[in-house]
Design a protein around this motif. Structure first.
Motif, PDB file in Angstrom:
ATOM      1  N   GLU A 156       0.832  -1.202   0.000  1.00 31.02           N
ATOM      2  CA  GLU A 156       0.000   0.000   0.000  1.00 31.02           C
ATOM      3  C   GLU A 156       0.864   1.248   0.000  1.00 31.02           C
ATOM      4  O   GLU A 156       0.589   2.221  -0.715  1.00 31.02           O
ATOM      5  CB  GLU A 156      -0.918  -0.011   1.230  1.00 31.02           C
ATOM      6  N   TRP A 157       1.909   1.265   0.805  1.00 32.99           N
ATOM      7  CA  TRP A 157       2.805   2.421   0.863  1.00 32.99           C
ATOM      8  C   TRP A 157       3.505   2.645  -0.469  1.00 32.99           C
ATOM      9  O   TRP A 157       3.681   3.776  -0.903  1.00 32.99           O
ATOM     10  CB  TRP A 157       3.826   2.239   1.980  1.00 32.99           C
ATOM     11  N   MET A 158       3.932   1.579  -1.117  1.00 30.89           N
ATOM     12  CA  MET A 158       4.633   1.711  -2.401  1.00 30.89           C
ATOM     13  C   MET A 158       3.708   2.284  -3.478  1.00 30.89           C
ATOM     14  O   MET A 158       4.102   3.184  -4.229  1.00 30.89           O
ATOM     15  CB  MET A 158       5.187   0.356  -2.830  1.00 30.89           C
ATOM     16  N   VAL A 159       2.472   1.780  -3.533  1.00 28.02           N
ATOM     17  CA  VAL A 159       1.522   2.309  -4.512  1.00 28.02           C
ATOM     18  C   VAL A 159       1.206   3.773  -4.220  1.00 28.02           C
ATOM     19  O   VAL A 159       1.161   4.621  -5.121  1.00 28.02           O
ATOM     20  CB  VAL A 159       0.228   1.465  -4.517  1.00 28.02           C
ATOM     21  N   GLY A 160       1.003   4.090  -2.946  1.00 28.88           N
ATOM     22  CA  GLY A 160       0.737   5.473  -2.570  1.00 28.88           C
ATOM     23  C   GLY A 160       1.890   6.403  -2.917  1.00 28.88           C
ATOM     24  O   GLY A 160       1.679   7.531  -3.360  1.00 28.88           O
ATOM     25  N   ALA A 161       3.115   5.934  -2.736  1.00 30.24           N
ATOM     26  CA  ALA A 161       4.294   6.755  -3.053  1.00 30.24           C
ATOM     27  C   ALA A 161       4.375   7.032  -4.549  1.00 30.24           C
ATOM     28  O   ALA A 161       4.711   8.147  -4.970  1.00 30.24           O
ATOM     29  CB  ALA A 161       5.559   6.055  -2.567  1.00 30.24           C
ATOM     30  N   VAL A 162       4.062   6.030  -5.375  1.00 26.61           N
ATOM     31  CA  VAL A 162       4.097   6.224  -6.834  1.00 26.61           C
ATOM     32  C   VAL A 162       3.085   7.288  -7.256  1.00 26.61           C
ATOM     33  O   VAL A 162       3.396   8.197  -8.044  1.00 26.61           O
ATOM     34  CB  VAL A 162       3.818   4.884  -7.558  1.00 26.61           C
ATOM     35  N   PHE A 163       1.858   7.207  -6.737  1.00 30.49           N
ATOM     36  CA  PHE A 163       0.839   8.186  -7.086  1.00 30.49           C
ATOM     37  C   PHE A 163       1.201   9.577  -6.559  1.00 30.49           C
ATOM     38  O   PHE A 163       0.949  10.590  -7.216  1.00 30.49           O
ATOM     39  CB  PHE A 163      -0.525   7.756  -6.535  1.00 30.49           C
ATOM     40  N   LEU A 164       1.789   9.650  -5.381  1.00 30.13           N
ATOM     41  CA  LEU A 164       2.173  10.945  -4.815  1.00 30.13           C
ATOM     42  C   LEU A 164       3.251  11.610  -5.665  1.00 30.13           C
ATOM     43  O   LEU A 164       3.172  12.812  -5.955  1.00 30.13           O
ATOM     44  CB  LEU A 164       2.670  10.763  -3.379  1.00 30.13           C
ATOM     45  N   VAL A 165       4.258  10.850  -6.085  1.00 32.86           N
ATOM     46  CA  VAL A 165       5.317  11.402  -6.932  1.00 32.86           C
ATOM     47  C   VAL A 165       4.741  11.856  -8.274  1.00 32.86           C
ATOM     48  O   VAL A 165       5.079  12.929  -8.791  1.00 32.86           O
ATOM     49  CB  VAL A 165       6.438  10.356  -7.138  1.00 32.86           C
ATOM     50  N   GLY A 166       3.840  11.045  -8.847  1.00 28.82           N
ATOM     51  CA  GLY A 166       3.213  11.433 -10.106  1.00 28.82           C
ATOM     52  C   GLY A 166       2.390  12.704  -9.971  1.00 28.82           C
ATOM     53  O   GLY A 166       2.425  13.582 -10.844  1.00 28.82           O
ATOM     54  N   PHE A 167       1.669  12.829  -8.854  1.00 24.21           N
ATOM     55  CA  PHE A 167       0.862  14.029  -8.621  1.00 24.21           C
ATOM     56  C   PHE A 167       1.744  15.256  -8.447  1.00 24.21           C
ATOM     57  O   PHE A 167       1.431  16.338  -8.964  1.00 24.21           O
ATOM     58  CB  PHE A 167      -0.011  13.816  -7.384  1.00 24.21           C
ATOM     59  N   LEU A 168       2.851  15.120  -7.739  1.00 26.50           N
ATOM     60  CA  LEU A 168       3.767  16.245  -7.552  1.00 26.50           C
ATOM     61  C   LEU A 168       4.380  16.673  -8.883  1.00 26.50           C
ATOM     62  O   LEU A 168       4.537  17.872  -9.145  1.00 26.50           O
ATOM     63  CB  LEU A 168       4.863  15.863  -6.554  1.00 26.50           C
ATOM     64  N   CYS A 169       4.732  15.707  -9.733  1.00 26.15           N
ATOM     65  CA  CYS A 169       5.272  16.040 -11.063  1.00 26.15           C
ATOM     66  C   CYS A 169       4.229  16.789 -11.897  1.00 26.15           C
ATOM     67  O   CYS A 169       4.565  17.726 -12.633  1.00 26.15           O
ATOM     68  CB  CYS A 169       5.707  14.773 -11.787  1.00 26.15           C
ATOM     69  N   LEU A 170       2.960  16.381 -11.780  1.00 25.50           N
ATOM     70  CA  LEU A 170       1.895  17.042 -12.524  1.00 25.50           C
ATOM     71  C   LEU A 170       1.701  18.482 -12.063  1.00 25.50           C
ATOM     72  O   LEU A 170       1.510  19.391 -12.883  1.00 25.50           O
ATOM     73  CB  LEU A 170       0.591  16.255 -12.360  1.00 25.50           C
ATOM     74  N   THR A 171       1.764  18.719 -10.757  1.00 22.16           N
ATOM     75  CA  THR A 171       1.597  20.081 -10.248  1.00 22.16           C
ATOM     76  C   THR A 171       2.761  20.979 -10.634  1.00 22.16           C
ATOM     77  O   THR A 171       2.588  22.181 -10.822  1.00 22.16           O
ATOM     78  CB  THR A 171       1.452  20.071  -8.718  1.00 22.16           C
ATOM     79  N   VAL A 172       3.964  20.408 -10.751  1.00 19.89           N
ATOM     80  CA  VAL A 172       5.118  21.203 -11.168  1.00 19.89           C
ATOM     81  C   VAL A 172       5.036  21.535 -12.658  1.00 19.89           C
ATOM     82  O   VAL A 172       5.325  22.656 -13.091  1.00 19.89           O
ATOM     83  CB  VAL A 172       6.432  20.455 -10.849  1.00 19.89           C
ATOM     84  N   ALA A 173       4.609  20.556 -13.465  1.00 17.51           N
ATOM     85  CA  ALA A 173       4.536  20.763 -14.914  1.00 17.51           C
ATOM     86  C   ALA A 173       3.372  21.665 -15.306  1.00 17.51           C
ATOM     87  O   ALA A 173       3.475  22.438 -16.265  1.00 17.51           O
ATOM     88  CB  ALA A 173       4.414  19.416 -15.623  1.00 17.51           C
ATOM     89  N   HIS A 174       2.253  21.568 -14.577  1.00 14.68           N
ATOM     90  CA  HIS A 174       1.067  22.372 -14.902  1.00 14.68           C
ATOM     91  C   HIS A 174       0.552  23.050 -13.629  1.00 14.68           C
ATOM     92  O   HIS A 174      -0.376  22.559 -12.988  1.00 14.68           O
ATOM     93  CB  HIS A 174      -0.029  21.493 -15.504  1.00 14.68           C
ATOM     94  N   PRO A 175       1.147  24.178 -13.251  1.00 14.94           N
ATOM     95  CA  PRO A 175       0.704  24.857 -12.020  1.00 14.94           C
ATOM     96  C   PRO A 175      -0.720  25.384 -12.157  1.00 14.94           C
ATOM     97  O   PRO A 175      -1.199  25.660 -13.269  1.00 14.94           O
ATOM     98  CB  PRO A 175       1.711  26.008 -11.874  1.00 14.94           C
ATOM     99  N   ALA A 176      -1.393  25.495 -11.049  1.00 15.98           N
ATOM    100  CA  ALA A 176      -2.780  25.965 -11.040  1.00 15.98           C
ATOM    101  C   ALA A 176      -2.830  27.419 -11.503  1.00 15.98           C
ATOM    102  O   ALA A 176      -2.060  28.249 -11.006  1.00 15.98           O
ATOM    103  CB  ALA A 176      -3.364  25.834  -9.637  1.00 15.98           C
ATOM    104  N   PRO A 177      -3.713  27.739 -12.446  1.00 10.45           N
ATOM    105  CA  PRO A 177      -3.793  29.127 -12.928  1.00 10.45           C
ATOM    106  C   PRO A 177      -4.440  30.033 -11.885  1.00 10.45           C
ATOM    107  O   PRO A 177      -5.323  29.607 -11.132  1.00 10.45           O
ATOM    108  CB  PRO A 177      -4.674  29.012 -14.177  1.00 10.45           C
ATOM    109  N   LEU A 178      -4.006  31.262 -11.859  1.00  9.36           N
ATOM    110  CA  LEU A 178      -4.565  32.237 -10.934  1.00  9.36           C
ATOM    111  C   LEU A 178      -5.578  33.109 -11.661  1.00  9.36           C
ATOM    112  O   LEU A 178      -5.426  33.426 -12.841  1.00  9.36           O
ATOM    113  CB  LEU A 178      -3.461  33.116 -10.344  1.00  9.36           C
ATOM    114  N   GLU A 179      -6.618  33.485 -10.955  1.00  9.18           N
ATOM    115  CA  GLU A 179      -7.621  34.369 -11.502  1.00  9.18           C
ATOM    116  C   GLU A 179      -7.699  35.629 -10.652  1.00  9.18           C
ATOM    117  O   GLU A 179      -7.001  35.763  -9.651  1.00  9.18           O
ATOM    118  CB  GLU A 179      -8.987  33.670 -11.553  1.00  9.18           C
ATOM    119  N   ARG A 180      -8.560  36.527 -11.089  1.00  8.42           N
ATOM    120  CA  ARG A 180      -8.703  37.777 -10.357  1.00  8.42           C
ATOM    121  C   ARG A 180      -9.347  37.540  -8.996  1.00  8.42           C
ATOM    122  O   ARG A 180      -9.904  36.461  -8.739  1.00  8.42           O
ATOM    123  CB  ARG A 180      -9.550  38.752 -11.167  1.00  8.42           C
ATOM    124  N   ILE A 181      -9.284  38.536  -8.155  1.00 12.82           N
ATOM    125  CA  ILE A 181      -9.861  38.430  -6.820  1.00 12.82           C
ATOM    126  C   ILE A 181     -11.372  38.230  -6.937  1.00 12.82           C
ATOM    127  O   ILE A 181     -12.037  38.872  -7.751  1.00 12.82           O
ATOM    128  CB  ILE A 181      -9.546  39.690  -5.997  1.00 12.82           C
TER     129      ILE A 181
END
Length: 258
Positions: free
Chosen positions: A47-72
């Motif tokens: 379970e830990w190994m599978v969770g670690a793989v998904f966590l690393v993949g999610f972190l790579c996705l957030t670095v490659a495609h950061p969340a866009p910012l909008e106006r206030i």
């Protein structure tokens, strides 16, 4: 007759001797090959190994495609259409259909999700079969595949039918500009109902873009004021003369310029 002669000692067979008592422990998992395994460390490590793989993949996705910012966020802007995060897009799309929106909003927002997630929570209590292979559990596998296909389809429909250009205009970060409301250009904007659609500060409104920092030349703005643009701005909105049109166009073209 001597004292004690002829006495018999009778033992009760229902009472076990201390040395014959064995603790009632569950059988070792090794007696069920292929059906179970030790929780620690075998199962938990997987379970830990599978969770670690998904966590690393999610972190790579957030670095490659950061969340866009909008106006206030502006609570007074009733024309802004919010878009939920990707994992709620299927529910967002569901609320667009006839029997899940309007007078049936309760069905789409509460009844259907409650039935779906309630069934998921009750699944371990309803399907209590010992089989772990999906092919041997047709009902559970069928319902899960149906739910997965429905979520994928609704998410895809939500993405392809969303007006991304309008969403970009709505959320565009517009620089704060101090508008001289005593100027001739602003008065002309009031007289020709520009502020009705584009807002009192010309920051944009429901279905109307911001007039601040448009990047258009005065001649282009004058053409739009006379002939309109698309289906949202009809022609003939401006009612003044050529000199007033020039004043208004220059006023709008200079908004947001340093």
């Amino acid at each position: 007759m001597h004292r004690g002669k002829g006495m018999k000692f009778v033992g009760d067979s229902r009472v076990l001797a201390p040395e014959s008592r064995t603790p009632k422990l569950p059988k070792d998992y090794s007696e069920y090959p292929g059906k179970t395994e030790a929780f620690w460390p075998n199962f938990l490590l997987k379970e830990w190994m599978v969770g670690a793989v998904f966590l690393v993949g999610f972190l790579c996705l957030t670095v490659a495609h950061p969340a866009p910012l909008e106006r206030i966020a502006d609570p007074t802007d009733t024309g802004y259409i919010p878009l939920p995060d990707w994992y709620f897009l299927f529910l967002y799309q569901l609320l667009k259909y006839t029997y899940a929106s309007g007078p049936y909003t309760v069905i789409g927002s509460m009844v259907i999700p409650a039935l779906a997630f309630g069934g998921l929570l009750l699944a371990p209590f309803i399907d209590r079969g010992p089989e772990r292979r999906p092919i041997k559990r047709p009902l559970a596998t069928g319902f899960m595949l149906l739910a997965l296909c429905a979520m994928i389809y609704l998410t895809w429909q939500s993405v392809v039918t969303h007006d991304w250009a309008a969403a970009e205009r709505q959320g565009r970060i517009v620089p704060k500009v101090t508008i001289d409301k005593t100027s001739e250009g602003y008065k002309l904007a009031q007289q020709n109902t520009c502020i009705t659609c584009h807002g009192e500060n010309l920051q944009g409104g429901p279905g109307a873009p911001s007039l601040i920092g448009t990047g258009l030349k005065p001649e282009e703005i004058a053409t739009i004021a006379r002939k309109g643009k698309g289906g949202k701005m009809p022609p003939g909105v401006f009612k003044g003369n050529d000199q007033q049109l020039k004043t208004l166009s220059e006023f709008i073209a200079n908004l947001g310029k340093k």
